[in-house]
Design a protein around this motif. Sequence first.
Motif, PDB file in Angstrom:
ATOM      1  N   ARG A 162       6.958 -38.494  26.978  1.00 44.12           N
ATOM      2  CA  ARG A 162       7.016 -39.943  27.151  1.00 44.12           C
ATOM      3  C   ARG A 162       6.894 -41.072  28.641  1.00 44.12           C
ATOM      4  N   HIS A 163       7.612 -40.394  29.257  1.00 41.31           N
ATOM      5  CA  HIS A 163       7.562 -41.272  30.536  1.00 41.31           C
ATOM      6  C   HIS A 163       6.553 -40.089  31.472  1.00 41.31           C
ATOM      7  N   LEU A 164       6.488 -39.697  31.806  1.00 43.24           N
ATOM      8  CA  LEU A 164       5.033 -39.438  32.638  1.00 43.24           C
ATOM      9  C   LEU A 164       4.285 -39.298  31.774  1.00 43.24           C
ATOM     10  N   TYR A 165       4.174 -39.890  30.742  1.00 41.76           N
ATOM     11  CA  TYR A 165       2.281 -40.183  29.576  1.00 41.76           C
ATOM     12  C   TYR A 165       2.125 -41.676  30.236  1.00 41.76           C
ATOM     13  N   TYR A 166       3.271 -42.554  30.703  1.00 39.56           N
ATOM     14  CA  TYR A 166       3.294 -43.667  30.929  1.00 39.56           C
ATOM     15  C   TYR A 166       2.605 -43.749  32.414  1.00 39.56           C
TER      16      TYR A 166
ATOM     17  N   LYS B 145      -3.702 -43.002  36.604  1.00 38.87           N
ATOM     18  CA  LYS B 145      -5.952 -43.510  36.123  1.00 38.87           C
ATOM     19  C   LYS B 145      -5.812 -44.185  36.161  1.00 38.87           C
ATOM     20  N   GLU B 146      -5.021 -46.125  35.821  1.00 36.46           N
ATOM     21  CA  GLU B 146      -6.180 -47.421  35.571  1.00 36.46           C
ATOM     22  C   GLU B 146      -6.108 -47.564  37.071  1.00 36.46           C
ATOM     23  N   GLY B 147      -4.879 -47.129  37.620  1.00 30.48           N
ATOM     24  CA  GLY B 147      -5.137 -48.457  39.344  1.00 30.48           C
ATOM     25  C   GLY B 147      -4.055 -49.046  39.151  1.00 30.48           C
ATOM     26  N   GLY B 148      -3.036 -49.535  38.160  1.00 34.56           N
ATOM     27  CA  GLY B 148      -1.608 -50.160  39.117  1.00 34.56           C
ATOM     28  C   GLY B 148      -1.594 -50.373  37.672  1.00 34.56           C
ATOM     29  N   VAL B 149      -0.307 -50.836  37.038  1.00 35.17           N
ATOM     30  CA  VAL B 149       0.793 -51.042  36.185  1.00 35.17           C
ATOM     31  C   VAL B 149       0.369 -52.192  35.557  1.00 35.17           C
TER      32      VAL B 149
ATOM     33  N   MET C  65       1.309 -51.953  25.826  1.00 31.07           N
ATOM     34  CA  MET C  65       2.384 -52.714  25.858  1.00 31.07           C
ATOM     35  C   MET C  65       2.539 -53.623  27.019  1.00 31.07           C
ATOM     36  N   ALA C  66       3.984 -54.039  27.069  1.00 37.37           N
ATOM     37  CA  ALA C  66       4.436 -55.200  27.650  1.00 37.37           C
ATOM     38  C   ALA C  66       4.117 -54.042  29.310  1.00 37.37           C
ATOM     39  N   VAL C  67       4.047 -55.368  30.740  1.00 35.91           N
ATOM     40  CA  VAL C  67       3.595 -55.005  31.600  1.00 35.91           C
ATOM     41  C   VAL C  67       4.874 -54.170  31.811  1.00 35.91           C
TER      42      VAL C  67
ATOM     43  N   SER D 122       6.362 -50.729  33.604  1.00 38.44           N
ATOM     44  CA  SER D 122       7.051 -50.177  34.676  1.00 38.44           C
ATOM     45  C   SER D 122       8.571 -49.786  34.291  1.00 38.44           C
ATOM     46  N   THR D 123       9.645 -50.312  33.493  1.00 42.72           N
ATOM     47  CA  THR D 123      10.772 -49.772  33.445  1.00 42.72           C
ATOM     48  C   THR D 123      10.820 -47.913  33.334  1.00 42.72           C
ATOM     49  N   GLN D 124       9.770 -47.915  32.367  1.00 44.30           N
ATOM     50  CA  GLN D 124       9.203 -46.164  31.739  1.00 44.30           C
ATOM     51  C   GLN D 124       9.129 -45.480  32.928  1.00 44.30           C
ATOM     52  N   VAL D 125       7.859 -46.228  34.333  1.00 45.41           N
ATOM     53  CA  VAL D 125       7.614 -45.229  35.617  1.00 45.41           C
ATOM     54  C   VAL D 125       9.230 -45.132  36.424  1.00 45.41           C
ATOM     55  N   LYS D 126       9.698 -46.287  36.687  1.00 47.67           N
ATOM     56  CA  LYS D 126      10.948 -45.868  37.345  1.00 47.67           C
ATOM     57  C   LYS D 126      12.165 -45.386  37.060  1.00 47.67           C
ATOM     58  N   GLU D 127      12.077 -44.998  35.638  1.00 47.21           N
ATOM     59  CA  GLU D 127      12.894 -44.224  34.707  1.00 47.21           C
ATOM     60  C   GLU D 127      12.356 -42.455  34.832  1.00 47.21           C
ATOM     61  N   LEU D 128      11.201 -42.528  35.470  1.00 45.03           N
ATOM     62  CA  LEU D 128      11.033 -40.912  35.714  1.00 45.03           C
ATOM     63  C   LEU D 128      10.789 -40.528  37.153  1.00 45.03           C
ATOM     64  N   GLU D 129      10.703 -41.957  37.830  1.00 39.74           N
ATOM     65  CA  GLU D 129      11.312 -41.230  38.985  1.00 39.74           C
ATOM     66  C   GLU D 129      12.701 -40.950  39.169  1.00 39.74           C
ATOM     67  N   ARG D 130      12.824 -42.049  38.352  1.00 37.53           N
ATOM     68  CA  ARG D 130      14.861 -41.434  38.857  1.00 37.53           C
ATOM     69  C   ARG D 130      14.869 -39.753  38.199  1.00 37.53           C
ATOM     70  N   GLU D 131      14.419 -39.417  37.572  1.00 37.04           N
ATOM     71  CA  GLU D 131      14.729 -38.378  36.719  1.00 37.04           C
ATOM     72  C   GLU D 131      14.352 -37.605  37.912  1.00 37.04           C
ATOM     73  N   LEU D 132      12.859 -37.748  38.407  1.00 36.95           N
ATOM     74  CA  LEU D 132      12.230 -36.661  39.557  1.00 36.95           C
ATOM     75  C   LEU D 132      13.427 -36.499  40.469  1.00 36.95           C
ATOM     76  N   GLY D 133      13.469 -38.117  40.826  1.00 43.55           N
ATOM     77  CA  GLY D 133      14.446 -37.877  42.267  1.00 43.55           C
ATOM     78  C   GLY D 133      13.362 -38.892  43.182  1.00 43.55           C
ATOM     79  N   PHE D 134      12.077 -39.261  42.989  1.00 50.93           N
ATOM     80  CA  PHE D 134      11.564 -39.336  44.740  1.00 50.93           C
ATOM     81  C   PHE D 134      10.490 -40.478  43.551  1.00 50.93           C
ATOM     82  N   ALA D 135      10.411 -41.411  45.015  1.00 50.84           N
ATOM     83  CA  ALA D 135       8.729 -42.361  44.848  1.00 50.84           C
ATOM     84  C   ALA D 135       8.199 -41.969  44.258  1.00 50.84           C
TER      85      ALA D 135
END
Length: 302
Positions: free
Chosen positions: A8-12, A18-22, A31-33, A37-50
């Motif tokens: 789900r994080h990957l989907y967000y 694709k849309e060019g911004g949060v 959904m709320a911005v 944003s929190t879900q995307v940051k969580e994905l970055e944490r899981e992957l270990g890269f920005a």
Amino acid sequence: MSRDFNYRHLYYFWVVAKEGGVARGAERLGMAVQTVSTQVKELERELGFALFKPAGRKLALTEAGQAALQQAEQIFQLGEALPDIVRNAGTAPSMRLAVGISDSLPKLVVHRLMQSVLQTPNLQLRCQQNAFDELLADLALHRLDLVITDRPAPPNRNLKLYGHALGHSAVAWYAPDNLFAAACEGFPQSLAKVAVLLPSAQAALRLRLDQWFERQGIRPHVVGEFEDSALLKTFGANGMGVFPAAEMVHDELLSRYGVRWVGTCTGVEEYFYGISADKHVMHPLVQRLLPAPPEGRGRTPK
């Protein structure tokens, strides 16, 4: 990557990229911005890269983000196709095709270019007419399978597109009965006196016509300009003016619009292109419409 990796994080992330911004991604997701944003940051944490980096007031993908987007594209393209695959497996088989058509493109020509797929059993065809840039945006988001237009794919690093030449046609001038005699007398210089209809500046053909007028030393008596080619022909056929059209569909023009051929627009041709997006698996009907596999023509540079 842990077994708890959250798709789900990957989907967000995919939607935001694709849309060019949060903000735009959150709007598409409903959904709320802050939540997105929190879900995307969580994905970055899981992957270990920005995955994103600041680019002025916008966000741009990092190298890691670009790699993640390529994988997400394949995952969610297949995922979006799943409901149709399952539905079709349990019902009568159908073949869906979504095609974008440029406003300025001759619709009779489009019909001819698509002849090879129109007899497909259980075809469900959706045609969308819009401006060139809007169609490319929908193609990049995989809302369309193919765009048929009058110009090649633009070089754009953010859009992985392939351009395919579908054909070309000589251009001629056609007139309704009330203007035919005047248009023929001293053609093509007669176009400085008789009422003339032209495609708008958004059409690729318009520049070639303007250059032809200049070579002929003619200042045309333009009484109307149209973005939609079918509208141009309709107004012309009803007596408003003489107009240019692709000779590829000469017989259809005469029978459908009741106009008459005046003369050839020597040295001017109209070109037709199919633009497809970079997909893991190309739509089988798109493959049938295109003359050959992509050879990189129109592909965005890496």
